[in-house]
Design a protein around this motif. Structure first.
Motif, short mmCIF file in Angstrom:
data_model
loop_
_atom_site.label_atom_id
_atom_site.label_comp_id
_atom_site.label_asym_id
_atom_site.label_seq_id
_atom_site.Cartn_x
_atom_site.Cartn_y
_atom_site.Cartn_z
N GLU A 153 0.82 -1.21 0.00
CA GLU A 153 0.00 0.00 0.00
C GLU A 153 0.86 1.26 0.00
O GLU A 153 0.70 2.16 0.82
N ILE A 154 1.82 1.27 -0.95
CA ILE A 154 2.69 2.44 -1.13
C ILE A 154 2.60 2.85 -2.60
O ILE A 154 2.23 2.04 -3.45
N PRO A 155 2.93 4.10 -2.90
CA PRO A 155 2.92 4.51 -4.31
C PRO A 155 3.89 3.67 -5.14
O PRO A 155 4.99 3.34 -4.68
N ALA A 156 3.50 3.36 -6.36
CA ALA A 156 4.34 2.52 -7.23
C ALA A 156 5.69 3.18 -7.50
O ALA A 156 6.68 2.47 -7.70
N ASP A 157 5.74 4.52 -7.50
CA ASP A 157 7.02 5.15 -7.80
C ASP A 157 8.00 5.08 -6.63
O ASP A 157 9.13 5.57 -6.74
N TYR A 158 7.62 4.43 -5.54
CA TYR A 158 8.54 4.17 -4.42
C TYR A 158 9.28 2.84 -4.61
O TYR A 158 10.16 2.52 -3.82
N VAL A 159 8.91 2.08 -5.62
CA VAL A 159 9.49 0.75 -5.84
C VAL A 159 10.26 0.78 -7.15
O VAL A 159 9.76 1.24 -8.17
N SER A 160 11.49 0.26 -7.13
CA SER A 160 12.26 0.15 -8.38
C SER A 160 12.82 -1.26 -8.52
O SER A 160 13.04 -1.96 -7.53
N ALA A 161 13.03 -1.65 -9.77
CA ALA A 161 13.55 -2.99 -10.06
C ALA A 161 14.45 -2.93 -11.28
O ALA A 161 14.19 -2.18 -12.23
N THR A 162 15.52 -3.72 -11.23
CA THR A 162 16.43 -3.84 -12.38
C THR A 162 16.63 -5.32 -12.71
O THR A 162 16.44 -6.19 -11.86
N TRP A 163 17.05 -5.56 -13.94
CA TRP A 163 17.35 -6.92 -14.41
C TRP A 163 18.71 -6.91 -15.07
O TRP A 163 18.98 -6.08 -15.93
N GLN A 164 19.55 -7.83 -14.66
CA GLN A 164 20.85 -8.00 -15.30
C GLN A 164 20.97 -9.46 -15.71
O GLN A 164 20.82 -10.36 -14.88
N THR A 165 21.23 -9.67 -16.98
CA THR A 165 21.40 -11.04 -17.47
C THR A 165 22.84 -11.48 -17.24
O THR A 165 23.78 -10.77 -17.60
N ILE A 166 22.99 -12.64 -16.64
CA ILE A 166 24.31 -13.24 -16.40
C ILE A 166 24.74 -13.93 -17.70
O ILE A 166 23.97 -14.71 -18.28
N ALA A 167 25.93 -13.65 -18.14
CA ALA A 167 26.43 -14.25 -19.38
C ALA A 167 26.47 -15.77 -19.26
O ALA A 167 26.80 -16.32 -18.19
N PRO A 168 26.12 -16.48 -20.33
CA PRO A 168 26.19 -17.94 -20.31
C PRO A 168 27.56 -18.42 -19.84
O PRO A 168 28.60 -17.89 -20.24
N GLY A 169 27.56 -19.42 -18.98
CA GLY A 169 28.80 -20.00 -18.48
C GLY A 169 29.45 -19.20 -17.37
O GLY A 169 30.51 -19.57 -16.87
N ARG A 170 28.82 -18.12 -16.91
CA ARG A 170 29.41 -17.24 -15.89
C ARG A 170 28.73 -17.38 -14.54
O ARG A 170 28.82 -16.49 -13.70
N TYR A 171 28.02 -18.47 -14.30
CA TYR A 171 27.32 -18.71 -13.03
C TYR A 171 27.47 -20.19 -12.71
O TYR A 171 26.98 -21.04 -13.45
N ALA A 172 28.16 -20.46 -11.61
CA ALA A 172 28.39 -21.85 -11.20
C ALA A 172 27.64 -22.16 -9.92
O ALA A 172 27.59 -21.35 -9.00
N VAL A 173 27.07 -23.34 -9.87
CA VAL A 173 26.47 -23.89 -8.65
C VAL A 173 27.01 -25.30 -8.52
O VAL A 173 26.87 -26.11 -9.45
N GLY A 174 27.63 -25.57 -7.38
CA GLY A 174 28.19 -26.90 -7.17
C GLY A 174 29.22 -27.29 -8.21
O GLY A 174 29.35 -28.46 -8.56
#
Length: 125
Positions: free
Chosen positions: A33-54
């Motif tokens: 229940e806050i004005p929408a302009d109080y919320v911001s979001a960004t997206w960054q795509t991780i390059a293929p092969g640049r994220y390891a899990v296990g």
């Protein structure tokens, strides 16, 4: 004033990222229940092969590993119930929008008075 920073591998199929971000901001604003302009979001795509899990790297977003990584910060939000609600709104929205149930990781940080610069001034001082 939530700030949502999303990092993810290339998605298959590719979502409409501008629309996804706009709707996420609206969902968070409505839930708090806050004005929408109080919320911001960004997206960054991780390059293929640049994220390891296990020790395993991948080229595109798997459905059950290599979760989408979200850094979520909010000003003066320390109430555990409000934090829980913010995490749930954000996580559930992204899981549904991306078709990745259970594959979103969110790290929450609360920014306190004197720790945020916005609108030309340090807030809360």
């Amino acid at each position: 004033m939530p700030v949502i920073q999303i990092q993810a591998l290339p998605q298959q199929p590719e979502p409409d990222i501008p629309q996804l971000l706009a709707r996420l901001c609206l969902a968070v604003a409505e839930g708090f229940e806050i004005p929408a302009d109080y919320v911001s979001a960004t997206w960054q795509t991780i390059a293929p092969g640049r994220y390891a899990v296990g020790g395993e790297t991948v080229m595109t977003q798997p459905r059950s590993t290599h979760p989408v990584i979200v850094d979520l910060a909010a000003f003066e939000t320390e109430d555990p119930e409000k934090i829980r609600k913010l995490l749930q709104i954000t996580g559930r929205y992204l899981e549904q929008a991306l078709g990745l149930p259970g594959n979103v990781f969110i790290l929450f940080r609360s920014a306190r008075s004197g720790e945020v610069y916005d609108g030309g001034e340090v807030l809360g001082i």
